[in-house]
Enzyme design. Structure first.
Site, PDB file in Angstrom:
ATOM      1  N   CYS A  56    -148.035  47.173  20.524  1.00 30.78           N
ATOM      2  CA  CYS A  56    -149.028  47.690  21.235  1.00 30.78           C
ATOM      3  C   CYS A  56    -149.215  49.215  21.008  1.00 30.78           C
ATOM      4  O   CYS A  56    -148.131  50.145  21.276  1.00 30.78           O
ATOM      5  CB  CYS A  56    -148.916  47.314  22.791  1.00 30.78           C
ATOM      6  SG  CYS A  56    -149.978  48.072  23.848  1.00 30.78           S
ATOM      7  N   GLU A 111    -149.092  37.699  20.424  1.00 31.32           N
ATOM      8  CA  GLU A 111    -147.729  37.995  21.241  1.00 31.32           C
ATOM      9  C   GLU A 111    -147.785  39.505  21.595  1.00 31.32           C
ATOM     10  O   GLU A 111    -147.689  40.226  20.729  1.00 31.32           O
ATOM     11  CB  GLU A 111    -146.287  37.292  20.799  1.00 31.32           C
ATOM     12  CG  GLU A 111    -145.518  37.455  21.517  1.00 31.32           C
ATOM     13  CD  GLU A 111    -144.600  38.716  21.375  1.00 31.32           C
ATOM     14  OE1 GLU A 111    -143.612  39.009  22.262  1.00 31.32           O
ATOM     15  OE2 GLU A 111    -145.031  39.366  20.392  1.00 31.32           O
ATOM     16  N   ARG A 122    -137.106  37.372  30.088  1.00 29.05           N
ATOM     17  CA  ARG A 122    -138.190  38.052  29.060  1.00 29.05           C
ATOM     18  C   ARG A 122    -139.534  37.480  29.386  1.00 29.05           C
ATOM     19  O   ARG A 122    -139.874  36.485  28.782  1.00 29.05           O
ATOM     20  CB  ARG A 122    -137.523  37.645  27.559  1.00 29.05           C
ATOM     21  CG  ARG A 122    -138.134  38.407  26.618  1.00 29.05           C
ATOM     22  CD  ARG A 122    -137.707  38.017  25.212  1.00 29.05           C
ATOM     23  NE  ARG A 122    -137.836  38.942  24.121  1.00 29.05           N
ATOM     24  CZ  ARG A 122    -137.438  39.866  23.550  1.00 29.05           C
ATOM     25  NH1 ARG A 122    -136.128  40.198  24.377  1.00 29.05           N
ATOM     26  NH2 ARG A 122    -137.595  40.588  22.818  1.00 29.05           N
ATOM     27  N   ARG A 129    -143.363  37.924  28.268  1.00 30.13           N
ATOM     28  CA  ARG A 129    -144.367  38.304  27.394  1.00 30.13           C
ATOM     29  C   ARG A 129    -145.449  37.577  27.447  1.00 30.13           C
ATOM     30  O   ARG A 129    -145.631  36.460  28.170  1.00 30.13           O
ATOM     31  CB  ARG A 129    -143.611  37.877  26.069  1.00 30.13           C
ATOM     32  CG  ARG A 129    -142.414  38.666  25.607  1.00 30.13           C
ATOM     33  CD  ARG A 129    -142.672  40.006  25.259  1.00 30.13           C
ATOM     34  NE  ARG A 129    -141.467  40.763  24.811  1.00 30.13           N
ATOM     35  CZ  ARG A 129    -140.690  41.576  25.573  1.00 30.13           C
ATOM     36  NH1 ARG A 129    -140.614  41.241  26.833  1.00 30.13           N
ATOM     37  NH2 ARG A 129    -139.874  42.031  24.923  1.00 30.13           N
TER      38      ARG A 129
END
Length: 408
Positions: free
Chosen positions: A134, A181, A225, A227
């Protein structure tokens, strides 16, 4: 797309590869794809035979995909697990390339920096997958262009970001579906403006339906985690994230990925040693580093901050493994009792924490391995997303095959 274009897509050839293989100029290939000219029957028959050969060679291959920002191939494993065949890979990091090639020896040469790749040289494909980094978009830059009366279109808001490269490949090839993702915070980045731009580009300008879901890997592996998964389809599809089968959170614990150190597994490399395959002392923190981390944690606790190390045992679910783990391992330290300093995870344990099987080859140094696993997707999470995508991908690919058969 013309009949020839559809055949070329099924065969997995880029324009450049097709020109070389068929012994025609790229100009001919482009005219045939657009339908401006019709190729000789011998050319069409050759492609049909090759497609038939591909199907016979591997009946489990049901669709093609490209793997962008591939890392060590986590998304590829997810797609291959549901019948996909990778026809193109792009990854710029040379160490990640080493791990990728060690585990996918049948792969074509890996392309480097995707920013330097021309979209037309990438083979046609049914699905695009990408774990793109990103980067911020220059919303202010677009506002300035508006104020100056200068037009801005498809490229301007994302030019210079790696998401732009995903867009230009999607725009050129128009695959049936995509799977992207990114980190959970993508949605809230820059007060939501970044994600707003992404959605508009994918939905309004490229015409894809878009489904998004934040998933915590702790439902699949013993690691917190979160995502975001972004799934898109070119044509109408009944895909829904509600169809995911999400295990109960916490069923997997650290004991499931830690070396047992009791002789039930064979020693591996320098990770474990001796007949009982105990973890090498090299992973135990030095007194100096352990003292520093304890002092750092105490300092921030006194200040009312939550910063500090993460200590785990067999019953734990760990914090998020990051690419900086190689520095001090502070986010996930394995307790070895009061009499001994805690230790880092071994690279093999990191692989397990990300959902990779022990058959995964790790040909790089510990430092590079830590970076690679910290940057990887949690494979079981996206394997489940791919499972739900599969029937909708096959439906789209089946419609394309039916069109080809009808035209023949």
């Amino acid at each position: 797309m013309s009949e020839f274009g559809m055949l070329l897509q099924k065969a997995g050839y880029s324009v450049t590869e097709a020109a070389k293989h068929l012994d025609y100029s790229e100009g001919h290939i482009y005219r045939w794809i657009r339908g401006d000219e019709r190729p000789r029957d011998s050319v069409t028959k050759l492609l049909e035979l090759e497609i038939k050969g591909l199907c016979n060679a591997d009946s489990s291959t049901d669709f093609t995909f490209v793997d962008l920002f591939a890392g060590i191939g986590g998304l590829r494993k997810a797609m291959e697990g549901v019948g996909g065949r990778c026809v193109y890979t792009s990854e710029w990091d040379k160490y990640a390339q080493q791990t990728y090639l060690a585990n996918f020896p049948d792969n074509r040469p890996i392309a480097g920096d995707i920013r330097e790749e021309i979209a037309s040289t990438i083979p046609s494909h049914d699905v695009l997958v990408a774990g793109f980094p990103c980067q911020p978009f220059s919303i202010a830059g677009v506002s300035k262009k508006n104020a100056m009366g200068r037009a801005h279109g498809f490229d301007d808001e994302t030019q210079g970001t790696l998401f732009f490269d995903v867009l230009r490949v999607l725009k050129h090839h128009r695959p049936a579906a995509f799977l992207l993702e990114n980190v959970k915070n993508l949605k809230s980045h820059d007060k939501g403006k970044t994600f707003e731009v992404m959605q508009r580009k994918l939905r309004e300008e490229l015409g894809y339906t878009l489904h998004t879901q934040v998933i915590d890997a702790a439902h699949f592996v013993p690691q917190h985690r979160q995502r975001i998964a972004m799934v898109g389809f070119r044509d109408a599809a009944a895909f829904s994230f509600e169809d995911l089968v999400i295990p109960e959170r916490g069923l997997k614990r650290m004991r499931d990925i830690l070396h047992p150190e009791d002789g039930t597994e064979k020693p591996e490399s320098h990770y474990t040693i001796g007949k009982n395959a105990v973890v090498s002392d090299k992973y135990t923190l030095s007194d100096k580093l352990w003292g520093y981390l304890q002092g750092y944690a105490a300092k921030h606790k006194a200040a009312g901050n939550g910063f500090g190390f993460g200590l785990v045992d067999g019953d734990s679910i760990s914090r998020t493994l990051s690419a900086r783990y190689y520095k001090d391992g502070s986010e996930i330290l394995v307790s070895q009792g009061k009499a001994k300093n805690p230790r880092r995870l071994t690279p093999r344990e990191c692989a397990r924490l990300m959902g990779y099987e022990d058959s995964l080859k790790i040909p790089v140094s510990d430092t590079q391995a830590y970076k690679q696993f910290g940057n990887s997707v949690a494979v079981p999470v996206f394997a489940e997303v791919a499972r739900v995508m599969r029937p909708h991908i096959l439906s789209a690919v089946g419609e394309l095959s039916a069109m080809i058969s009808h035209n023949n």
